[in-house]
Design an enzyme around this catalytic site. Structure first.
Site, PDB file in Angstrom:
ATOM      1  CG  HIS A   1     -12.664  77.906  50.563  1.00  0.00           C
ATOM      2  ND1 HIS A   1     -11.785  78.386  49.616  1.00  0.00           N
ATOM      3  CD2 HIS A   1     -12.993  76.643  50.168  1.00  0.00           C
ATOM      4  CE1 HIS A   1     -11.565  77.460  48.704  1.00  0.00           C
ATOM      5  NE2 HIS A   1     -12.289  76.394  49.004  1.00  0.00           N
TER       6      HIS A   1
ATOM      7  CB  SER B   1     -12.392  86.449  50.416  1.00  0.00           C
ATOM      8  OG  SER B   1     -11.377  87.112  49.699  1.00  0.00           O
TER       9      SER B   1
END
Length: 309
Positions: free
Chosen positions: A69, A136
């Protein structure tokens, strides 16, 4: 019939009361349902000083997909995306050290440090080969891992990843250069709405009690996130010299409306990679696996199928 309608009314009232008075309980129930639908279970493993929590599902003897994540996120980022993959793959979605329910000791969480922690985790899990996917900050970690431990990586997927200097500066970096607050860190309740509109092109509908709950959670972590963001900037590892080392097929997938990390990143990365594939999702923001999970998973599956063997 009247009795059935009365029962339904009572159940709806109970659900509304639960949402208002205990959004935590409602969130836990929703996450439990999402885990069930995705075929995932919660696991823990101790690696050095870190207890790392993660989701795991799918056939144990299938190829492994490991999911990372982004900044401020956690393993729940991948729940709906994973639902499309666990029938065919052994899926692992981490709470990276310093995030979610994994340990948060007072150490540096810069990308290079996280890469070596990830390497220790993969060894501890006994995984010899894997597909890596990251969003990201998680994409930055995944790319650097693939450059430094490439013999373990079957494929790499980078979703709106950080780590490159872009031809067009994103809105987030323009704000930070002007001395404005980091829009990814929630400091007051109204900042949560700002965050949602910043990372999504079309933010998901969410009841106000859940918004307040998420805002309170984020506000409780603001000092921790500020410290990590500073570490990421102070100990920044540029990907430009690292990308040519990556031999694995690499998917570059981006939302064209990303305000956090500009889509022009692809112009920098594609020429540096040996086997790049590119997907740009229209009217999509910084977290495509959350904003449009089924569509993003289909793009990813198409990439895996195209590069099988």
């Amino acid at each position: 019939m009247k009795k059935l309608l009365s029962i339904i009314v009572v159940l709806l009232a109970a659900a509304a009361a639960t949402l208002y008075f205990s959004p935590t309980a409602l969130l836990a129930s929703t996450q439990s349902l999402e885990r069930h639908l995705a075929g995932l279970s919660t696991q823990d493993i101790q690696v050095d000083e870190f207890n790392i929590r993660y989701y795991e599902g799918g056939p144990a003897d299938a190829e492994t997909i490991l999911m990372l994540h982004g900044f401020g996120g956690n393993r729940d980022t991948w729940l709906r995306f994973s639902r499309e993959l666990t029938a065919r793959y052994h899926v692992i979605a981490l709470d990276l050290p310093g995030f979610g329910e994994s340990s948060k000791p007072d150490v540096s969480y810069d990308v290079a440090s996280q890469v070596e922690r990830l390497h220790g985790l993969i060894q501890a899990l006994g995984i010899r080969k894997l597909h890596l996917i990251g969003n990201s900050m998680g994409g930055h970690i995944a790319a650097l891992y693939s450059a430094r431990h490439g013999d373990e990586v079957l494929s790499l997927a980078l979703l709106n990843n950080s780590g490159v200097t872009t031809p067009t500066k994103s809105e987030m970096f323009q704000r930070i250069q002007r001395g404005e607050p980091n829009p990814l860190v929630v400091r007051k309740p109204e900042d949560f709405d700002v965050l949602m509109h910043f990372v999504f092109a079309t933010p998901p509908a969410m009841p106000e009690p859940l918004k307040r709950h998420f805002a309170q959670q984020s506000m409780a972590n603001r000092e921790h996130y500020d410290r990590i963001f500073a570490q990421l900037r102070e100990r920044y590892v540029p990907l430009e010299p690292e990308l040519p080392k990556i031999q694995a097929p690499t998917l570059l997938l981006w939302g064209d409306q990303d305000r956090v990390l500009d889509v022009s990143s692809i112009e920098v990365m594609k020429p540096l990679l040996h086997k790049p594939s590119v997907v740009i999702m229209q009217n999509c923001g910084h977290v495509p696996m959350l904003e449009r999970p089924a569509e993003t998973a289909q793009h990813y599956q198409d990439f895996l199928d195209a590069n099988r063997g």
